[in-house]
Design an enzyme around this catalytic site. Sequence first.
Site, PDB file in Angstrom:
ATOM      1  CB  VAL A  14      -0.958  -0.001   1.225  1.00 36.74           C
ATOM      2  CG1 VAL A  14      -1.707   1.323   1.321  1.00 36.74           C
ATOM      3  CG2 VAL A  14      -1.942  -1.149   1.119  1.00 36.74           C
ATOM      4  CE  LYS A 220     -11.995  -5.251   6.384  1.00 35.34           C
ATOM      5  NZ  LYS A 220     -11.957  -6.088   5.174  1.00 35.34           N
TER       6      LYS A 220
END
Lengths: 350, 350
Positions: A14, A220
């Site tokens: 990333v 999440k």
Amino acid sequence: MKEINLFITGVGNVGSELLNQIKTQEKFLKKNLNLNLKVIALSNTKKMLFDINGIKLDGWKSKLCEGLENKRDEFKYKTIRLGLQNSVFVDNTASKIIASEYSSYIKKSISVVTCNKIACSDKYKVYEKLKRISIKNKTPFLYETNVGAGLPVINTLKNLIDSGDKINSVQAVLSGSLNYIFNNFSKLNTFHKIVEKAKNLGFTEPDPKIDLSGTDVARKLLILSREIGYKNEIQDIKIKSFLPDECLVSNSYEELYSLLRKSKNYFNMLLENAKKSDKKLKHVAEFQDGKGSVCLKEIDKNHQFYDLDEKDNIILFYTERYGKQPLVIKGAGAGSSVTASGVFSDILKI
Amino acid sequence: MKEINLFITGVGNVGSELLNQIKTQEKFLKKNLNLNLKVIALSNTKKMLFDINGIKLDGWKSKLCEGLENKRDEFKYKTIRLGLQNSVFVDNTASKIIASEYSSYIKKSISVVTCNKIACSDKYKVYEKLKRISIKNKTPFLYETNVGAGLPVINTLKNLIDSGDKINSVQAVLSGSLNYIFNNFSKLNTFHKIVEKAKNLGFTEPDPKIDLSGTDVARKLLILSREIGYKNEIQDIKIKSFLPDECLVSNSYEELYSLLRKSKNYFNMLLENAKKSDKKLKHVAEFQDGKGSVCLKEIDKNHQFYDLDEKDNIILFYTERYGKQPLVIKGAGAGSSVTASGVFSDILKI
């Protein structure tokens, strides 16, 4: 021209992609947004590199290799001592230690942008403290990529809540890797082989058990529930595992892989049962009345989740204002380019 | 505590709902965002009301009735003369005159938030100038509700573009009213009757021809194309009308209604043809390679548009990063509560 000064930790998949995107967009941002992004510092687990004039992004890798030894406290104090306006600490790691540094930065008016889920899914008091000091210090703490990678999930939810909408329920597929695995798993492409493939393609966490056990999705959903306003802890999200018990207690990936292989018939049976009634297997997260649950479900042809392809995520927000039909967001929910683009967007909100 | 000072023009469906939402959220915003929203001024076509201490939102209607005569220039000069920090001019009208005032506000560092599409779908140079002075004066000009009401469409597109993604194509249903009309139209519920119903429910523009002709959707697609980076004018969006020619030249709603009634068989035929092949009629906007088009299409069962219910909008962004599967946003794209909530969210971005 506005200057944003970036202090970036983590230059793996990333982080590298983020640096690449920043370099590509340099001219565009100057011309169209009157904005100059300066990378003042870079670090990985071994090295760190500072340049007050901005690190040139051609060949940052070799420059970082020749950098100083990375001592976390030194990185932090140096960043804070510089005292530059519009400073942003960017965390592209999955490290618990790095996540524990956020409050020190925010207290010194350095914004924090991160795709690391650890802080927001830690004990509620950790999450709450970060939110509180961020507002008190007028210093953004942004983590859009914690759910759905680059998809506008957290920001959309925040807008609904802040403008007074009430969330009745959330239904979602929040694991790009599990969606990939269940979409590609067949009697020929056995479950363990697809897990291995997803791991090699970088779609899973380095330890795929975090995905397969439902832990990643539970984190999440916990974050979403907190954004909705519930003071939930991870225990409030019920995980019904689809893995045989012995897989859950495996101690290494090799052990897990071997156990998955042994359970071949069990996974084939899950698939066959779904197919019999023309259904598909989807790993579903649901939240209603303060309670969250995560489990594998057989999904009917008429359901919005049925045709969810590839590594896609989907989130349905049923709210007071989006009553009859939910507000839906769908798209790739994993991968370095979309995650980096979400981190980039957060930086541009500073 | 941060204060945002609001100067609101237009207190019809959307404006009233916005005031209602602001009133309801007052405590939440103070407690959770350390933010105080003060409505300093209100106006409608006839009256205007100023209170430097903030207008109490209980009974604003009667207070506005007793206000001064609304002279636009006076409203503007008074707002500018007050010179309050974090001032926002909010336009909830569909007025061309009000849209022409935005640049005067932005130049004086007063942000503009609007659901009025006129400025952004005006000549390119008008749109470009507003964007330019907004950046130059570091004064936000926000219009998320121009496309998809409260759905996060423009902001998502902006994030993709700013972070360097490339938009390959856009496919969308952008008219909540046309979607409602075609979803409810049947041989029994004739086309003209459903148009009348949609008008009475407030789903269409006051003049439904703006919706039926495709003009409203073309404006929205024009705005999206400009956000993507194309210097398009409205002529660059090709409208293929599904209305018989004589309907397009009608001069009043009564005339239009009577012509729609006369064309009953034509509309029934459109519906029958679609049904024969198990398809549904959807009003579709498409954008690719710099070119936009708007037309009625027969949509196949397997297409994401097929099951689009109610007044929903859907937008598919096919991009470099969201390559195989698009980024999708779906949900109610019309109605005062979701539009007001989008305006509210824009205000909170200031």
